[in-house]
Enzyme design. Structure first.
Site, mmCIF file in Angstrom:
data_model
loop_
_atom_site.group_PDB
_atom_site.id
_atom_site.type_symbol
_atom_site.label_atom_id
_atom_site.label_comp_id
_atom_site.label_asym_id
_atom_site.label_seq_id
_atom_site.Cartn_x
_atom_site.Cartn_y
_atom_site.Cartn_z
ATOM 1 N N CYS A 86 0.752 -1.297 0.039
ATOM 2 C CA CYS A 86 -0.095 0.006 0.015
ATOM 3 C C CYS A 86 1.005 1.166 0.012
ATOM 4 C CB CYS A 86 -0.961 0.244 1.174
ATOM 5 S SG CYS A 86 -1.879 -1.363 1.332
ATOM 6 N N THR B 274 -11.228 -23.933 1.869
ATOM 7 C CA THR B 274 -11.441 -24.066 0.534
ATOM 8 C C THR B 274 -12.558 -25.612 0.190
ATOM 9 O OG1 THR B 274 -9.773 -25.695 -0.060
ATOM 10 C CG2 THR B 274 -9.384 -23.146 -0.407
ATOM 11 N N PRO C 139 -10.912 -29.614 2.670
ATOM 12 C CA PRO C 139 -10.856 -29.421 4.199
ATOM 13 C C PRO C 139 -9.480 -29.238 4.856
ATOM 14 C CG PRO C 139 -11.577 -31.731 3.919
ATOM 15 C CD PRO C 139 -11.474 -30.930 2.197
ATOM 16 N N ILE D 100 -7.407 -27.436 3.363
ATOM 17 C CA ILE D 100 -6.395 -26.093 2.485
ATOM 18 C C ILE D 100 -7.680 -24.848 2.906
ATOM 19 C CG2 ILE D 100 -5.709 -25.314 0.432
ATOM 20 C CD1 ILE D 100 -5.306 -27.918 -0.587
ATOM 21 N N ALA E 138 -7.667 -20.653 2.323
ATOM 22 C CA ALA E 138 -7.471 -19.505 1.442
ATOM 23 C C ALA E 138 -7.923 -18.189 2.029
ATOM 24 C CB ALA E 138 -7.861 -19.525 0.044
ATOM 25 N N ASP F 158 -6.739 -11.417 -1.625
ATOM 26 C CA ASP F 158 -7.247 -10.838 -2.933
ATOM 27 C C ASP F 158 -7.662 -11.992 -3.923
ATOM 28 O OD1 ASP F 158 -6.385 -8.452 -1.847
ATOM 29 O OD2 ASP F 158 -4.985 -8.263 -3.608
ATOM 30 N N TYR G 192 -17.053 15.164 20.536
ATOM 31 C CA TYR G 192 -17.004 16.557 20.012
ATOM 32 C C TYR G 192 -16.407 17.559 20.937
ATOM 33 C CZ TYR G 192 -18.698 21.347 19.806
ATOM 34 O OH TYR G 192 -19.020 22.541 19.792
ATOM 35 N N LYS H 21 -23.520 18.334 16.312
ATOM 36 C CA LYS H 21 -24.257 17.539 15.511
ATOM 37 C C LYS H 21 -23.007 16.983 14.793
ATOM 38 C CE LYS H 21 -29.050 19.687 15.244
ATOM 39 N NZ LYS H 21 -28.609 21.041 15.825
HETATM 40 P P1 FAD Z 1 -0.459 -10.248 -1.500
HETATM 41 O O1 FAD Z 1 -0.027 -9.256 -0.375
HETATM 42 O O2 FAD Z 1 -0.343 -9.679 -2.746
HETATM 43 O O3 FAD Z 1 0.579 -11.319 -1.238
HETATM 44 C C1 FAD Z 1 0.545 -12.374 -2.023
HETATM 45 C C2 FAD Z 1 2.208 -12.955 -2.077
HETATM 46 O O4 FAD Z 1 1.950 -14.263 -2.669
HETATM 47 C C3 FAD Z 1 3.049 -12.355 -3.194
HETATM 48 O O5 FAD Z 1 4.060 -11.743 -2.988
HETATM 49 C C4 FAD Z 1 3.202 -13.282 -4.379
HETATM 50 O O6 FAD Z 1 4.885 -13.388 -4.741
HETATM 51 C C5 FAD Z 1 3.109 -14.440 -3.369
HETATM 52 N N1 FAD Z 1 2.895 -15.740 -4.116
HETATM 53 C C6 FAD Z 1 1.851 -15.869 -5.295
HETATM 54 N N2 FAD Z 1 1.701 -17.168 -5.857
HETATM 55 C C7 FAD Z 1 2.895 -17.651 -5.029
HETATM 56 C C8 FAD Z 1 3.317 -19.054 -5.072
HETATM 57 N N3 FAD Z 1 2.993 -19.841 -6.072
HETATM 58 N N4 FAD Z 1 4.455 -19.428 -4.528
HETATM 59 C C9 FAD Z 1 4.752 -18.541 -3.665
HETATM 60 N N5 FAD Z 1 4.395 -17.313 -3.451
HETATM 61 C C10 FAD Z 1 3.389 -16.857 -4.184
HETATM 62 N N6 FAD Z 1 -5.322 -2.227 0.236
HETATM 63 C C11 FAD Z 1 -5.875 -1.403 1.197
HETATM 64 O O7 FAD Z 1 -6.509 -1.872 2.056
HETATM 65 N N7 FAD Z 1 -5.422 -0.141 1.269
HETATM 66 C C12 FAD Z 1 -4.475 0.407 0.296
HETATM 67 O O8 FAD Z 1 -4.048 1.754 0.426
HETATM 68 C C13 FAD Z 1 -3.939 -0.476 -0.342
HETATM 69 N N8 FAD Z 1 -2.958 0.116 -1.364
HETATM 70 C C14 FAD Z 1 -2.395 -0.748 -2.389
HETATM 71 C C15 FAD Z 1 -1.318 -0.161 -3.356
HETATM 72 C C16 FAD Z 1 -0.929 -1.098 -4.381
HETATM 73 C C17 FAD Z 1 0.176 -0.442 -5.099
HETATM 74 C C18 FAD Z 1 -1.204 -2.569 -4.126
HETATM 75 C C19 FAD Z 1 -0.525 -3.353 -5.283
HETATM 76 C C20 FAD Z 1 -2.113 -2.867 -3.384
HETATM 77 C C21 FAD Z 1 -2.943 -2.033 -2.233
HETATM 78 N N9 FAD Z 1 -3.754 -2.529 -1.577
HETATM 79 C C22 FAD Z 1 -4.297 -1.803 -0.587
HETATM 80 C C23 FAD Z 1 -4.350 -3.951 -1.664
HETATM 81 C C24 FAD Z 1 -3.775 -4.950 -0.558
HETATM 82 O O9 FAD Z 1 -2.320 -4.636 -0.851
HETATM 83 C C25 FAD Z 1 -3.889 -6.282 -0.906
HETATM 84 O O10 FAD Z 1 -5.276 -6.439 -0.859
HETATM 85 C C26 FAD Z 1 -3.393 -7.277 -0.134
HETATM 86 O O11 FAD Z 1 -1.937 -7.170 -0.075
HETATM 87 C C27 FAD Z 1 -3.728 -8.697 -0.334
HETATM 88 O O12 FAD Z 1 -3.145 -9.572 0.604
HETATM 89 P P2 FAD Z 1 -2.794 -11.123 -0.220
HETATM 90 O O13 FAD Z 1 -2.034 -11.868 1.045
HETATM 91 O O14 FAD Z 1 -4.051 -11.512 -0.693
HETATM 92 O O15 FAD Z 1 -1.916 -10.920 -1.278
#
Ligand code: FAD
Length: 553
Positions: free
Chosen positions: A44, A275, A278, A280, A282, A285, A428, A436
């Site tokens: 972020c 998922t 049972p 696994i 997740a 995003d 406030y 208000k």
């Molecule tokens: P990620 O944090 O993306 O982590 C996933 C990780 O898994 C990655 O590092 C990847 O390399 C790794 N990976 C994937 N597949 C494999 C594999 N097969 N083997 C090993 N490793 C693997 N959210 C907010 O709420 N507020 C914000 O201000 C905000 N700003 C953001 C700004 C930017 C530029 C970005 C890119 C995102 C922003 N977000 C923000 C979104 C937030 O960062 C994501 O929602 C959050 O990081 C999701 O977490 P995650 O663990 O699902 O994925």
């Protein structure tokens, strides 16, 4: 034998799950695989690192693998990509990109937090060296290096969502003339048009060229610069381009392992974040969970839900029974001096899902008007017409937007009604709020509508009012001179309305408006109590003119 927990992905969801798992179990063997170099980095913060407000790269590293390892005794393997999951054998195959070796690792329970990757639209020239996306620290390094080394004078950002707008601001901060290309007719899709319009006018004020309703159609090289063709036939020549047109869940592992996916490709999980297998779990995003307002599956790509889900998934992987109820999708973004924040559903999604709603717009100061420095904020509430149950909220303004959206997000998650907002006791003192609070005021107005104490029209209806509707502008002459007025409106300042009632016709419906809706409400109450038909323009002339991109003269 102690439980062996394997986590895939080491940033928001993965690192949180690992830390939580260790706090729950000192015995568990925990292995975390991360494909990239860094774990637990501040994605972020990346736009602000590019822009320079986060000056040191090291500050993006919330923790390092070594620090994490020593505090939590977790086996962290960076540069390690999990290539496949064998669910029958309960193993993962891992490729170590540093040593180039591939090996398998067993697991008892697996947590997936692979995130989502930027969408690359299939347009010619998209792989040009001056086209960037932003997800990781190396991505930010590339963008920053291009700016530092090549001193670009102009840039195009494609996509006006949260990341796109953050990049626009940060490129402008670096002195780069920036054009924003957005296929939709507005920026910030979670916001309704009149709220996004406030942001659009701020962007234009800061010198951003805004091309709305235009998509990217092709890219090509021209004299060592980038020629950007739009689908409306336009052309821009620039020095670099940032693509932020959305993300796609990283579902390849889940898909090939035969886990169930949602229609848009996100990993299907139940309320315990399990998922279809049972063993696994997740999070983050890559998954779809439950939309608490619409009652449908939804994917929320935000750091807050990812962190919360990770904690719950870790608990459940270790045998606890925690529940993730779902999300209201609360988000906030800084756009130069403005803050735009939203929670719950917007008009588009409510209409799409045929959920009846009413909307109200209010404009308040961030704190008492007599204490210097108050900044305006526009609040839009969406609520059920019969009960007033809150369905969504959007706020755009200056100081204090973030705390008001948090109150409203909490209210929506708690299933509260507009009437409940009237009663909230919020902190406030003059430098912080008003007796208000803007949230109370939004509640009063919405609840007036629910109770039938006020009928409203919205800015959209003004230009097509039915026969027999007459507009009355209630403001003072100097306000009309300064801000403009709606063509065809009678001008009867509120304070002379009672004296001029005899000029009005009981067969007509008077649509009254003032600057923000308060004098309109007073006029409405005068008119209906004297036997006239009336409606008040929600949000007043301010909402009307902002929605239309500026004062109507
Ligand atoms: P990620 O944090 O993306 O982590 C996933 C990780 O898994 C990655 O590092 C990847 O390399 C790794 N990976 C994937 N597949 C494999 C594999 N097969 N083997 C090993 N490793 C693997 N959210 C907010 O709420 N507020 C914000 O201000 C905000 N700003 C953001 C700004 C930017 C530029 C970005 C890119 C995102 C922003 N977000 C923000 C979104 C937030 O960062 C994501 O929602 C959050 O990081 C999701 O977490 P995650 O663990 O699902 O994925």
């Amino acid at each position: 034998m102690s439980m062996k927990l394997v986590i895939i992905g080491g940033v928001a969801g993965g690192a949180t799950a690992a830390a939580r798992a260790r706090r729950v179990s000192e015995d568990a063997r925990i292995i975390l695989f991360e494909r990239g170099e860094f774990i637990s980095f501040a994605n972020c913060g990346l736009p602000y690192y590019v822009g320079g407000s986060i000056p040191e790269r090291g500050r993006l590293l919330v923790t390092t693998a070594a620090a994490f390892q020593s505090r939590y005794r977790i086996d962290i393997r960076t540069f390690s990509e999990v290539l496949s999951i064998d669910r029958a054998r309960k193993t993962v195959t891992v490729r170590n990109h540093a040593s180039k070796e591939t090996y398998t690792e067993t697991y008892d329970k697996l947590i997936l937090s692979p995130g989502a990757s930027p969408i690359m639209p299939p347009v010619p020239g998209i792989d040009h060296a001056k086209v960037f996306t932003l997800r990781t620290i190396p991505d930010a390094d590339r963008i920053k290096a291009c700016i530092d080394r090549e001193r670009p004078s102009s840039a195009v950002v494609v996509g006006g969502g949260f990341i796109g707008l953050e990049m626009v601001e940060n490129l402008i901060e670096r002195g780069i003339k920036t054009t924003l290309l957005e296929k939709l007719p507005q920026v910030l899709p979670p916001f309704d048009a009149e709220m996004a319009a406030i942001v659009q006018s701020a962007l234009r004020d800061k010198g951003v060229e805004l091309l709305l309703g235009q998509g990217l159609s092709a890219l090509s090289e021209q004299d060592n610069r980038l020629r950007v063709a739009t689908d409306s036939g336009g052309e821009i020549v620039c020095d670099m381009l940032i693509l932020s047109v959305g993300i796609r869940p990283e579902n390849a592992l889940a898909k090939t392992a035969g886990l169930e996916l949602c229609p848009a490709g996100h990993i299907q999980v139940d309320a315990s974040l399990r998922t279809s297998d049972p063993d696994i779990f997740a999070v983050g995003d890559a998954v779809c969970t439950h939309d608490l307002v619409l009652g449908i599956p939804t994917a929320t790509a935000l750091a807050g839900p990812a962190n919360k889900q990770a904690r719950i998934a870790a608990d459940n992987a270790l045998g606890r029974a925690e529940v993730f109820r779902g999300t209201v999708g609360t988000a906030v973004v800084k756009v130069f001096d403005l803050t735009a924040a939203s929670t719950g559903a917007n008009e588009k999604t409510l209409s799409e899902h045929k959920i009846p709603y009413l909307a109200s717009c209010t404009h308040s100061g961030s704190h008492a008007s007599y204490y210097p420095g108050a900044e305006p904020m526009a609040i839009k509430l969406l609520f059920a017409p019969d009960t007033g149950k809150l369905l969504g909220a959007q706020i755009v303004g200056g100081a204090g937007v973030d705390k008001r959206i948090d109150v409203l997000a909490t209210a929506i998650k708690a299933g509260m009604r507009a009437a409940d907002l009237e009663e909230l006791e919020l902190a406030y003192a003059p430098p912080y709020s008003s007796a208000k609070d803007p949230v109370n005021v939004a509640g009063y107005v919405a609840n007036n509508i629910v109770k039938g104490d006020m009928q409203i029209v919205t800015w959209r209806e003004i230009d097509n009012l039915p026969e027999g509707h007459v507009l009355i502008d209630l403001r003072e002459q100097k306000e009309l001179d300064m801000a403009g007025f709606i063509k065809g409106a009678l001008h009867i300042p509120l304070n002379s309305l009672r004296d001029r009632l005899s000029e009005l016709d009981r067969d007509k419906t008077y649509v009254v408006y003032c600057a923000v809706g308060l004098r309109g409400y007073i006029a409405y109450r005068i008119l209906v109590q004297h036997g006239y038909k009336a409606k008040n323009l929600s949000g007043g002339y301010t909402t009307y003119s902002l929605a239309r991109g500026g004062p109507a003269r």
